[in-house]
Design a protein around this motif. Structure first.
Motif, short mmCIF file in Angstrom:
data_model
loop_
_atom_site.label_atom_id
_atom_site.label_comp_id
_atom_site.label_asym_id
_atom_site.label_seq_id
_atom_site.Cartn_x
_atom_site.Cartn_y
_atom_site.Cartn_z
N TRP A 152 0.84 -1.19 0.00
CA TRP A 152 0.00 0.00 0.00
C TRP A 152 0.88 1.24 0.00
CZ3 TRP A 152 -5.04 0.07 -0.96
CH2 TRP A 152 -5.79 -1.10 -0.73
N GLN A 178 -11.64 -2.29 1.87
CA GLN A 178 -10.25 -1.87 1.76
C GLN A 178 -9.94 -0.68 2.66
OE1 GLN A 178 -10.16 -1.46 -2.44
NE2 GLN A 178 -9.53 -3.57 -2.80
N LEU A 182 -7.55 -0.55 6.06
CA LEU A 182 -6.44 0.39 6.23
C LEU A 182 -6.63 1.21 7.51
CD1 LEU A 182 -6.09 1.55 2.53
CD2 LEU A 182 -4.35 0.35 3.86
#
Lengths: 341, 565
Positions: A152, A178, A182
């Motif tokens: 990432w 997603q 994160l």
């Protein structure tokens, strides 16, 4: 010439029969209706096997994407037409309005599942899951002389500016999983800071979870943030694509199943749910799924193909699905205010 | 009140005005006339007003379980909704302006000139109607995308995603619908007006300005309103090619499918009805101003050969038609390519479709579409005919209801049908999950376009001819058989074909109505695309287009055979 009368009465009878057939009959005993968001070729394989193991049940399946299926289930909630939810994103299923529609049932085999893979009250269990991945177009990467991103953090580097497509979390469950991963993994402050940095590189927030991968494979963008499934399917089709599981952790989703309170054929519904945890089913899962929760299942071919380590806990963000579901509205509101276009 | 004939004032071709004197109808005829109104009105109430009533009710249902306007207030705070509104309005205006201009050129070229290639143009114009929405978006990306044909040839990476791509896609999508209405409007002129103008020495431009344009005012307004409304309610193009350009239709999708929130989605769905409702009022004003052009012996203008003009129109029309063909053809070809755009050898393997239910849905779609087209055309004809002859509130209510459906996004209509028909306790609940309900949903989705075309076409029927039939003792039956059906034959076929084609491929509403046993071809295309089988989705779309094309050809053969020589 013969009289037309018999022909006409026959056609009238035929028409009446057709009309009667047109009206949908609620699922009768021996018939089972499952609503699912599993992928097309999996469904085909699973249903074929289940019909062999449960020959007396007529299994009927309606497949819609995760978001469309949620809208459909809730719209029909007053008079549900299905007996089971089969393989649907847990984050969506945990919506209280959906959980209310389910009846606790401890499917045979669910006792062996880890606590995080089933509901404490028995309303759902998850046999499989899918994970996020980057779809990277090797041809575009070579043409642009870009290095392969592996994490990432890499994606936020300015060299990838304008070459990244990502699902829009407001419209896509994959997109939400997603950013939820994160944010949970990095903590809110660092997470939002990262998402803003990433936003500078994102060319487009696409409204479905698998479409960014399709955009990447057809060369529209170099990188599509998407699902491992979409990446593997594209590679199998022959596209010049490389799947990257981000080394700093991939978000994942569990595919949950549960019994509908409203089912008129609970006996068969339960037998079908039992089957989804059976060794026969587990054997099939290894062909398609990176994540299989059933203990003792051999390492899946899909996971090997994806280049995943034997112990997935190292690459998967430790997702808290209850929290993802609870914080969904607030997170999306923040995303729309700070990042949304 | 409903039995009274309308006494509007209609101008005779000469310009003098004379109130239309209606001969009284016989009692039986009055009942027949009312039936002509009440049957379609009842259907409109059941299949449109009732479901939308459920949506209105949902818009008032609050998250806390209470009833009130919380969703309407929450809309004001929904991030991005103002931006989406501005985007939708801007896109709607731009699309309408461009589409009307192009549609006028196309319709005029086909109806009023002797240009070559009219058949080709007409055939090309059906493509956006009979192609699944994925095809237009995909075709444009294949041609104009960052890795598309044009970009490859020029060595650039053009950015089509967003306003411009969406504008092109929406113009392509709306163009045939505008042409349908404008052609119907152009058909109802009187050649004698042009002859008179000729005798008086009016230039062609003067004739165009003083005869053609005023005669088309109603058609242009209707077409403009239809184009604007389908643009702001369209979801299919926005999701494929719209990129980050948010519009109200995608906003509804975000709410309903993205976040499982019906309340705000229902509110936006209702607000999108406003342009349609406004148009009803504008139409009424326009209709009052529009001089009746039909005269008892009105002769449709026969275009004469004018080389310069015909050539110009041919270039313009063939250019537009070729552009449409190119977009669709690219997708058709991609269905035969091994791996677009990397391995370009030809193959038939994408036609071997075994997942997503295979080809079975094609036949279900065919049945649904045939029901939608026949029942729909009949109901629309009765409705357009009866509201022309009857006044009073039922006729006015029917006109309003007939014009609203175009303002409903497919997703909202689909939800509305679930709310209204997934009710076993109610008598109409038995329809849920049936082929017939899908057909009705598809028909009412496109009701407005059909109704507007029909009403525009009916204006060509001279009131004096209707009077003559009445004076000679002909009843409603005679009127229909001898006056309206012959005068409307072309429009009737055009409307039936339109309903048939749209019903074959419309998607967003039927997602909510398909069942495990009954799937439709548009859903199969979507499922194939979602599963990543883009080439198979292209191949399946090609099959749909081939089936529609075959049916259209068959009908064309059948109708041209019964044509009076």
């Amino acid at each position: 010439m013969r009289s037309h009368r018999p022909a006409r009465s026959r056609s009238i009878r035929l028409a009446l029969g057709l009309l009667a057939g047109l009206a949908a009959l609620p699922a009768a005993a021996g018939t089972l209706v499952a609503y699912t968001a599993l992928e097309e070729d999996e469904i085909k394989a699973y249903v074929a096997a289940a019909k062999k193991d449960l020959p007396d049940i007529d299994i009927k399946v309606l497949r819609l994407s995760t978001g469309d299926l949620g809208a459909r289930i809730l719209a029909e909630a007053g008079n549900p037409r299905h007996d089971v939810i089969w393989g649907w994103a847990l984050t969506n299923l945990l919506d209280p309005r959906i959980v209310d529609l389910l009846e606790p049932y401890a499917a045979r085999g669910s006792e062996a599942l880890a606590a995080k893979d089933k509901a404490a009250d028995g309303k759902w269990f998850a046999a499989t899951g899918y994970m996020a991945a980057f779809c990277v177009n090797t041809e575009i990467l070579a043409a642009k002389k870009l290095p392969l991103p592996t994490s990432w953090q890499d994606l936020a580097k300015p060299i990838y500016k304008g070459e990244i497509a990502m699902p829009n979390p407001v419209s896509s469950g994959t997109g939400y999983l997603q950013i939820a991963a994160l944010l949970q993994g990095m903590g809110a402050d660092a997470g939002w800071k990262y998402l803003k940095a990433l936003d500078g590189n994102v060319a487009q927030y696409i409204k479905s979870g698998s479409r960014p991968c399709k955009a990447a494979r057809s060369g529209e963008f170099a990188i599509g943030i998407s699902l491992a499934f979409a990446a593997m399917q594209s590679i199998e089709e022959g596209y010049p694509l490389k799947m990257v599981i981000p080394s700093d952790g991939a978000g994942y989703e569990l595919e949950a199943s549960g019994l509908m309170k409203s089912s008129k054929n609970k006996a068969d519904a339960k037998r079908f749910l039992d089957w989804t945890l059976s060794p026969q089913a587990a054997g099939l899962y290894t062909r398609y799924k990176e994540i299989v929760t059933i203990p003792g299942t051999p390492r899946s071919k899909a996971a090997t193909a994806a280049g995943l380590p034997a112990d997935l806990s190292g690459v998967l963000f430790p997702m808290d699905f209850a929290r993802s579901a609870r914080e969904r509205d607030a997170t999306l509101a923040t995303w729309q205010k700070q990042i949304g276009r | 009140m409903s039995g009274h004939e309308r006494h509007d004032e209609r101008a005779l071709p000469g310009g003098e005005e004379e109130p239309m004197t209606a001969a009284p109808l016989a009692a039986a005829d009055r009942w027949l006339m009312r039936a002509c109104l009440y049957v379609p009105l009842a259907a409109l109430l059941l299949f449109f007003a009732l479901p939308m009533g459920f949506i209105a009710w949902r818009s008032l249902m609050q998250d806390d379980g209470g009833i009130g306007f919380a969703n309407y207030l929450a809309l004001l705070d929904t991030p991005g909704v103002w931006q989406a509104t501005r985007n939708s309005l801007g896109l709607g205006v731009a699309t309408t302006a461009i589409t009307l201009l192009l549609a006028f050129v196309l319709a005029y070229g086909m109806e009023r000139t002797c240009m070559r290639g009219r058949r080709f143009v007409a055939a090309a114009l059906t493509l956006p109607l009979l192609a699944p929405s994925l095809v237009l978006g995909l075709g444009l990306i294949f041609i104009l995308g960052r890795n598309g044909i044009v970009g490859q040839l020029l060595g650039i990476r053009p950015d089509i995603y967003g306003f411009h791509g969406l504008l092109i896609a929406d113009v392509l999508y709306a163009l045939p619908q505008a042409v349908l209405i404008l052609r119907a409007a152009l058909r109802c002129a009187d050649a004698r007006q042009y002859e008179a103008a000729e005798v008086l020495g009016a230039t062609p431009w003067r004739q165009f300005r003083d005869i053609t344009l005023p005669g088309m005012r109603y058609g242009l307004l209707s077409a403009g309103f239809v184009v604007f409304t389908v643009t702001i309610t369209d979801f299919g193009n926005a999701v494929v090619i719209g990129g980050d350009f948010s519009v109200l239709a995608t906003e509804i999708y975000n709410q309903v499918s993205g976040q499982m929130r019906f309340g705000i989605g229902a509110v936006v769905g209702l607000l999108l009805l406003l342009p349609a409702a406004l148009s009803v009022w504008i139409e009424r004003v326009a209709a009052q101003r529009q001089a009746g052009i039909g005269a008892e012996s009105a002769q449709p203008p026969q275009p004469r050969i004018a080389r310069g003009r015909d050539g110009l129109y041919a270039i313009a029309c063939l250019g537009i038609a070729s552009a449409i063909c190119a977009v669709v053809a690219t997708v058709v070809i991609a269905g035969f390519i091994r791996l677009w755009p990397y391995r370009l050898d030809l193959t038939l393997k994408h036609y071997d479709i075994t997942v997503s239910g295979g080809y079975a849905s094609l036949w279900a779609s065919l049945a649904v579409s045939l029901i939608a087209a026949t029942a729909g055309t009949l109901l629309l004809f009765l409705l357009a005919f009866s509201v022309r002859r009857l006044s009073g509130w039922p006729a006015r209510a029917a006109t309003l209801l007939a014009t609203l459906p175009v303002g409903v996004p497919g997703l909202v209509l689909g939800l509305a049908y679930v709310f209204a028909f997934n009710e076993p306790a109610l008598p109409w609940g038995a329809l849920y999950g049936s082929l017939f309900l899908l057909a009705m949903c598809n028909f009412y989705h496109y009701h407005t376009q059909g109704y507007v075309s029909m009403a525009t076409g009916l204006r060509a029927v001279p009131a004096q001819l209707e009077e003559a039939v009445a004076v000679l003792g002909g009843g409603v039956g005679r009127l229909l058989a001898d006056v309206h059906l012959p005068a409307l034959r072309i429009t009737l076929w055009a409307v039936a074909a339109f309903l048939f084609m749209r019903s074959m491929v419309t998607l967003s509403a039927v997602i909510f109505l398909v069942t495990p046993e009954l799937s439709l071809s548009a859903v199969t295309v979507m499922r194939l695309d979602e599963a990543g089988f883009t080439s198979q989705a292209a191949a399946f779309s090609t099959c749909i287009m081939a089936v529609v094309g075959a049916v259209a050809l068959l009908l064309h053969r059948l109708t041209s055979r019964c044509r009076v020589p």
